[in-house]
Enzyme design. Sequence first.
Site, PDB file in Angstrom:
ATOM      1  N   ASP A  17      38.726  38.915  42.587  1.00  0.00           N
ATOM      2  CA  ASP A  17      39.470  39.647  41.539  1.00  0.00           C
ATOM      3  C   ASP A  17      39.026  39.360  40.095  1.00  0.00           C
ATOM      4  OD1 ASP A  17      40.788  40.423  43.811  1.00  0.00           O
ATOM      5  OD2 ASP A  17      42.767  39.748  43.201  1.00  0.00           O
ATOM      6  N   HIS A  61      53.026  50.913  42.665  1.00  0.00           N
ATOM      7  CA  HIS A  61      52.958  49.942  43.769  1.00  0.00           C
ATOM      8  C   HIS A  61      54.241  49.092  43.824  1.00  0.00           C
ATOM      9  CE1 HIS A  61      51.437  46.387  46.056  1.00  0.00           C
ATOM     10  NE2 HIS A  61      50.849  47.356  46.726  1.00  0.00           N
ATOM     11  N   LYS A 115      41.884  45.573  48.039  1.00  0.00           N
ATOM     12  CA  LYS A 115      43.133  45.135  48.687  1.00  0.00           C
ATOM     13  C   LYS A 115      44.323  45.502  47.826  1.00  0.00           C
ATOM     14  CE  LYS A 115      42.573  40.598  46.665  1.00  0.00           C
ATOM     15  NZ  LYS A 115      43.733  40.704  45.765  1.00  0.00           N
ATOM     16  N   CYS A 160      45.676  34.886  44.399  1.00  0.00           N
ATOM     17  CA  CYS A 160      44.711  35.476  45.331  1.00  0.00           C
ATOM     18  C   CYS A 160      43.652  34.488  45.810  1.00  0.00           C
ATOM     19  CB  CYS A 160      44.107  36.735  44.719  1.00  0.00           C
ATOM     20  SG  CYS A 160      45.355  38.048  44.603  1.00  0.00           S
TER      21      CYS A 160
HETATM   22  C1  VGL Z   1      46.784  38.603  41.803  1.00  0.00           C
HETATM   23  C2  VGL Z   1      49.015  38.731  41.360  1.00  0.00           C
HETATM   24  C3  VGL Z   1      49.026  40.062  41.706  1.00  0.00           C
HETATM   25  C4  VGL Z   1      45.550  37.756  41.832  1.00  0.00           C
HETATM   26  C5  VGL Z   1      46.765  39.925  42.169  1.00  0.00           C
HETATM   27  O1  VGL Z   1      44.428  38.298  41.802  1.00  0.00           O
HETATM   28  O2  VGL Z   1      45.693  36.512  41.877  1.00  0.00           O
HETATM   29  N1  VGL Z   1      47.917  38.007  41.410  1.00  0.00           N
HETATM   30  N2  VGL Z   1      47.891  40.653  42.112  1.00  0.00           N
END
Ligand code: VGL
Length: 222
Positions: A17, A61, A115, A160
């Site tokens: 991410d 979402h 994802k 994540c």
């Molecule tokens: C993430 C919160 C919501 C991350 C992704 O990448 O850690 N955290 N969506």
Amino acid sequence: MTDLTPHPLHDLLLVVDLQYDFCPGGALEVPEGDRVVPVINRLLPAFDNVGATQDWHPAGHSSFASQHEGKAPFETTSMYYGTQVLWPDHCIQGSQGAAFHKDFQLDACQFIVRKGFRRAIDSYSAFYENDGETPTGLSGYLRERGITRIFVTGLALDFCVFYSALDGRREGFEVILVTDATAAIDLDGSKDAALWEMQDKGVQMTDSKSILQAAGIGASGA
Ligand code: VGL
Ligand code: ZN
């Protein structure tokens, strides 16, 4: 100590991410999140196998606080699959916030796992959605490629990255967290809790310098 030399067939660098919404100024900014970009770029030449995840939510979402009357970001709610932290709207499919940081050398990635694309369920981990049982398909893909060990980097350390590391262990991979190639959101001590639990579950820890040294790549600059 484990031999950190990246193996050309069996070791993977996983970049979680590395998107604008998790960088300073982004919708769900991770303090100093962008600091990891050059660290990860320096690691790329040491690995023959590299892949990334991309948080990829439809508008509206169910993990967004905006979808829950009376809820503010960072509060929690109960979903059918368990407790869910509610986030600011972030990483909406196709938006600039969902794009990879422009300085990240994305061309080095052989695959991207998206994802969180199902409206009703969040997905922190690269392997499973937040019900802990709906697979993303990544373990099968990695197994078919002969990967046995995963070096985990990216954002956010306590969400994540954390869930990806734990699920990697659960799937039978060796997992090594590259500590200086991650940064945490740190909600109510979630950073330390994540580090403890990863250690408890057999996730090894190292830093980028040790990997580059083992790979025989000169650790240049800071
Ligand atoms: C993430 C919160 C919501 C991350 C992704 O990448 O850690 N955290 N969506
Ligand atoms: Zn998300």
